[in-house]
Scaffold this motif. Structure first.
Motif, PDB file in Angstrom:
ATOM      1  N   PRO A 350       0.815  -1.228   0.000  1.00  0.00           N
ATOM      2  CA  PRO A 350       0.000   0.000   0.000  1.00  0.00           C
ATOM      3  C   PRO A 350       0.846   1.275   0.000  1.00  0.00           C
ATOM      4  O   PRO A 350       0.314   2.355  -0.146  1.00  0.00           O
ATOM      5  N   ASP A 355      -2.067   5.712  -8.183  1.00  0.00           N
ATOM      6  CA  ASP A 355      -3.400   6.282  -7.908  1.00  0.00           C
ATOM      7  C   ASP A 355      -4.319   5.248  -7.277  1.00  0.00           C
ATOM      8  O   ASP A 355      -5.074   5.529  -6.376  1.00  0.00           O
ATOM      9  N   GLU A 356      -4.233   4.074  -7.807  1.00  0.00           N
ATOM     10  CA  GLU A 356      -5.116   3.010  -7.312  1.00  0.00           C
ATOM     11  C   GLU A 356      -4.260   1.778  -7.075  1.00  0.00           C
ATOM     12  O   GLU A 356      -3.518   1.354  -7.980  1.00  0.00           O
ATOM     13  N   LEU A 357      -4.347   1.232  -5.821  1.00  0.00           N
ATOM     14  CA  LEU A 357      -3.488   0.091  -5.504  1.00  0.00           C
ATOM     15  C   LEU A 357      -3.840  -1.111  -6.376  1.00  0.00           C
ATOM     16  O   LEU A 357      -4.998  -1.505  -6.476  1.00  0.00           O
ATOM     17  N   THR A 358      -2.833  -1.628  -7.001  1.00  0.00           N
ATOM     18  CA  THR A 358      -3.020  -2.865  -7.764  1.00  0.00           C
ATOM     19  C   THR A 358      -1.807  -3.743  -7.527  1.00  0.00           C
ATOM     20  O   THR A 358      -0.855  -3.322  -6.875  1.00  0.00           O
ATOM     21  N   HIS A 367      -9.545  -8.856  -3.934  1.00  0.00           N
ATOM     22  CA  HIS A 367      -8.406  -8.130  -4.500  1.00  0.00           C
ATOM     23  C   HIS A 367      -7.713  -7.310  -3.407  1.00  0.00           C
ATOM     24  O   HIS A 367      -8.350  -6.861  -2.458  1.00  0.00           O
ATOM     25  N   LYS A 369      -6.663  -4.398  -3.448  1.00  0.00           N
ATOM     26  CA  LYS A 369      -7.235  -3.045  -3.382  1.00  0.00           C
ATOM     27  C   LYS A 369      -8.467  -3.052  -2.459  1.00  0.00           C
ATOM     28  O   LYS A 369      -8.658  -2.153  -1.645  1.00  0.00           O
ATOM     29  N   GLU A 370      -9.266  -4.114  -2.588  1.00  0.00           N
ATOM     30  CA  GLU A 370     -10.463  -4.236  -1.739  1.00  0.00           C
ATOM     31  C   GLU A 370     -10.061  -4.471  -0.283  1.00  0.00           C
ATOM     32  O   GLU A 370     -10.700  -3.950   0.626  1.00  0.00           O
ATOM     33  N   SER A 373      -9.062  -1.057   1.102  1.00  0.00           N
ATOM     34  CA  SER A 373     -10.173  -0.150   1.392  1.00  0.00           C
ATOM     35  C   SER A 373     -11.016  -0.685   2.551  1.00  0.00           C
ATOM     36  O   SER A 373     -11.492   0.073   3.386  1.00  0.00           O
TER      37      SER A 373
END
Lengths: 513, 165
Positions: A350, A355-358, A367, A369-370, A373
């Motif tokens: 993290p 911009d968006e964790l992948t 995932h 990213k999920e 969050s």
């Protein structure tokens, strides 16, 4: 019935873990113990074969010589041979029932389950051959009943029983055939055992050293106290009235005598067929989530996911478009959707400036990213009147449902090895929580085989990706207590919280001074 | 749990596993048959007579054969008669069966095996067999008074006639 069995095994697991410690717990090593017993039988068998005479009169006499004249070595070898094969029979049966009770036989695991069924027959045949060779009255009983059993099959042109009509009908050559079978069938069993573990990464085929030593010691004591002996020599001119039976392996033989050979074939073949199709029978078990997906853009070809996959579902290939690089490939037929690979991926950090964790590899249903969050959302709402704790747990270990409170957030997932160590660093460094607790299946008995072992190694910096040194270890706890340790985990979380609170007070006092 | 207590507890667990294992690996005894019973085994391995006669091949059919076979003057059938067997003990029929020859063309031997558990003591045994369907009735017969001892195995077999062992 399965849930009842599972409860029973969980209770046994706890008991054995207390007495043997999780590392030596025999319930977690039933497969490895079966291998261990096989090797004992094989090694002692080689020794016995040196002294065994393959003839009608020599077979029984040579075994008597081994047991009586050479009791101090040959007798012990024979007892080890007998008791290890019986112990293997028990361990294999327990292993089968336990894997069923723990829901470890369907989906990707069908191969191990199905390939195990013929092993039961080969083990049975191996033991029958061994008892036959001794040529005592139990062997005579086996000879007569086996002949009756096989003669029922329409494939027999000459009745097998005609070989055992009386003493005059018996041939020395028959013992040569038996020896050949008693070597050939166990070798086939060994081959089958290796096929059985073919799709498993780092299959455990050796029990813990302490458990192995204890087993050998116990067998030695038993062999001296109750050495395996032959019964009276076989005499085909007289029928058997009463016989001492090995009830572990020869149970089906009593059925041949009482039910008849056809019914016994029907029962055993029917039972084997039923066991074979069990993985595909409708069941209440949870459906497997979609398999891991590789994102070539974020895969750097490090191979950590390959090293961590417990089912050899990950391989490497030349990268689709990055020259000189490799990328991971997931075999959907082998992937069990545990997510351990996502936890191993260095891209699952993290701290990355994106911009968006992948990440390079992940489970579509969970995932990374999920997970981030979810973690942030749960922690943001926590009250700060007491130390905040993030508890990550697995769906097969301690149940987290009732553990969440105003200061404690919980997230359950397929396997906690899905949590990258960088997540723990992130949660503490960003002050989202004051402590992180990782829980899961019992130590040594991960539902996905290696999840808790890999996590232990990542935390102790023995395995990549490591938990960085800067992460304060007193703010992180790993507790592998399993579903049976749910209450204990609750107590330990409370204790952890109290410990963190004490530390916070100490820190405040020091600051004031 | 300290080490001594743990190792002692382990010893108990090993005993709980291995002692019953050692016991059930040879006990309790299994009663297979009562003491006053004897066993009569009947085993026959015999080729029945050929069914049909050899046919001479002359004239047209002879001329159609390849040159390598012109020496053959007759063709013989291969199929054999099944065995008709009957076993009578003390005047009662104990077993009656037809035993087919083995082989795809029914040209092999006929094999049978039967095992009878009988009360020990004196009996009158009759075995009859027909191995040729051209013959009416039984062309092989055997009759004998026997006295079976408890747990004795008596074998009736066939080799150019029935015999008791």
């Amino acid at each position: 019935m399965k849930s009842l069995l599972k409860k029973g095994f969980n209770a046994l697991d706890s008991l054995f873990s207390k007495v043997f410690t999780p590392a030596w717990n025999p319930m977690y090593q039933l497969g490895a113990l079966s291998f261990f017993y096989f090797w004992i039988v094989a090694i002692t068998g080689v020794y016995l074969f040196i002294f065994f005479e393959t003839s009608i009169t020599g077979a029984h006499a040579s075994m008597e010589y081994i047991s009586v004249e050479q009791w101090y070595l040959g007798g012990i070898m024979r007892s080890f041979h007998r008791y290890a094969s019986a112990a293997m029979g028990v361990c294999v049966t327990l292993h089968l029932v336990r894997e069923y009770a723990m829901d470890r036989y369907s989906g990707v695991r069908w191969f191990s389950w199905v390939s195990g069924i013929p092993l039961l027959w080969l083990l049975f045949a191996s033991s029958i051959g061994g008892y036959w060779l001794v040529w005592d009255i139990q062997a005579q009983y086996i000879a007569l009943l086996t002949a009756q059993w096989f003669d029922w099959l329409p494939i027999m042109v000459d009745p097998m029983a005609s070989n055992f009509l009386n003493e005059a009908a018996l041939s020395d050559r028959f013992f040569s055939l038996l020896v050949f079978l008693h070597i050939g069938i166990p070798l086939s069993l060994l081959l089958g055992m290796f096929i059985h573990i073919k799709r498993i990464t780092g299959a455990r085929t050796n029990p813990a050293k302490g458990l192995a030593a204890g087993t050998l010691l116990a067998m030695l004591v038993l062999s001296l106290w109750q050495p395996a002996m032959s019964q009276a020599p076989a005499n085909l001119d007289m029928t058997i009235t009463e016989v001492g039976l090995d009830w572990i392996f020869l149970n089906p033989y009593t059925l041949i005598g009482s039910w008849g050979p056809g019914q016994t074939w029907a029962l055993l073949v029917g039972l084997s067929s039923f066991l074979t199709i069990i993985p595909w029978l409708p069941s209440k078990r949870e459906k497997q989530t979609p398999v891991a997906v590789v994102d070539p853009e974020n895969c750097n070809g490090c191979g950590w996911c390959l090293a961590d996959c417990p089912y050899e579902a990950v391989t490497m290939k030349v990268h689709d478009y990055k020259k000189g690089h490799q990328q991971s490939v997931v075999d959907p037929d082998l992937c069990i959707s545990c997510g351990i690979c996502a936890g191993a991926c260095p891209s699952s950090s993290p701290f990355r400036h994106v911009d968006e964790l992948t990440t390079g590899i992940s489970i579509p249903g969970f995932h990374i990213k999920e997970l981030l969050s979810l973690t942030e959302n749960k922690l943001h709402g926590l009250s700060t009147d007491k130390p905040r704790i993030m508890v990550y747990g697995c769906d097969h270990g301690s149940v987290l449902d009732d553990m969440a409170s105003t200061n404690i957030a919980t997230i359950s997932m397929p396997c906690t090895a899905l949590v990258p160590p960088a997540f723990i660093d992130y949660v503490l460094r960003k002050d989202l929580a004051d402590g992180v607790m990782i829980s899961g299946c019992c130590e040594g008995d991960c539902h996905y085989r290696l999840g808790n072992e890999w996590m232990n190694q990542r935390f102790s910096k023995e395995r990549m990706p490591i938990l960085r040194t800067r992460v304060p270890r007193d703010k992180v706890r790993l507790r592998w207590l399993g579903v049976q340790g749910t209450k204990q985990l609750g107590r330990e979380v409370a204790e952890f919280q109290a410990h963190l609170e004490e530390e916070q007070l100490d820190f405040v006092e020091l600051s004031n001074e | 749990m300290n080490k001594l207590v743990r190792y002692s507890a382990q010893a108990v667990f090993y005993a709980l596993f291995f002692v019953p294992l050692a016991y059930v690996s040879h006990q309790p005894n299994y009663r297979y048959m009562e003491d006053d019973i004897a066993v009569l085994k009947v085993a026959v391995r015999h080729a029945g007579e050929i069914i049909g006669e050899c046919k001479s091949i002359v004239g047209e059919s002879h001329g159609m054969r390849p040159s390598s076979m012109v020496q053959a003057v007759e063709v013989c059938p291969r199929e054999r008669s099944p065995l008709e067997l009957e076993l009578i003990l003390d005047g009662e029929t104990l077993y009656r069966a037809q035993v087919a020859p083995s082989g795809l063309h029914n040209d092999g031997i006929s094999s049978m095996y039967q095992r009878f558990e009988l009360p020990a003591g004196p009996h009158h045994l009759q075995i009859r067999m027909n191995d040729d369907i051209k013959v009416d009735g039984f062309n092989w017969q055997f009759e004998q008074d026997i006295n079976l001892q408890p747990a004795q195995v008596m074998v009736a077999s066939f080799k150019e006639g029935f015999r008791i062992q």
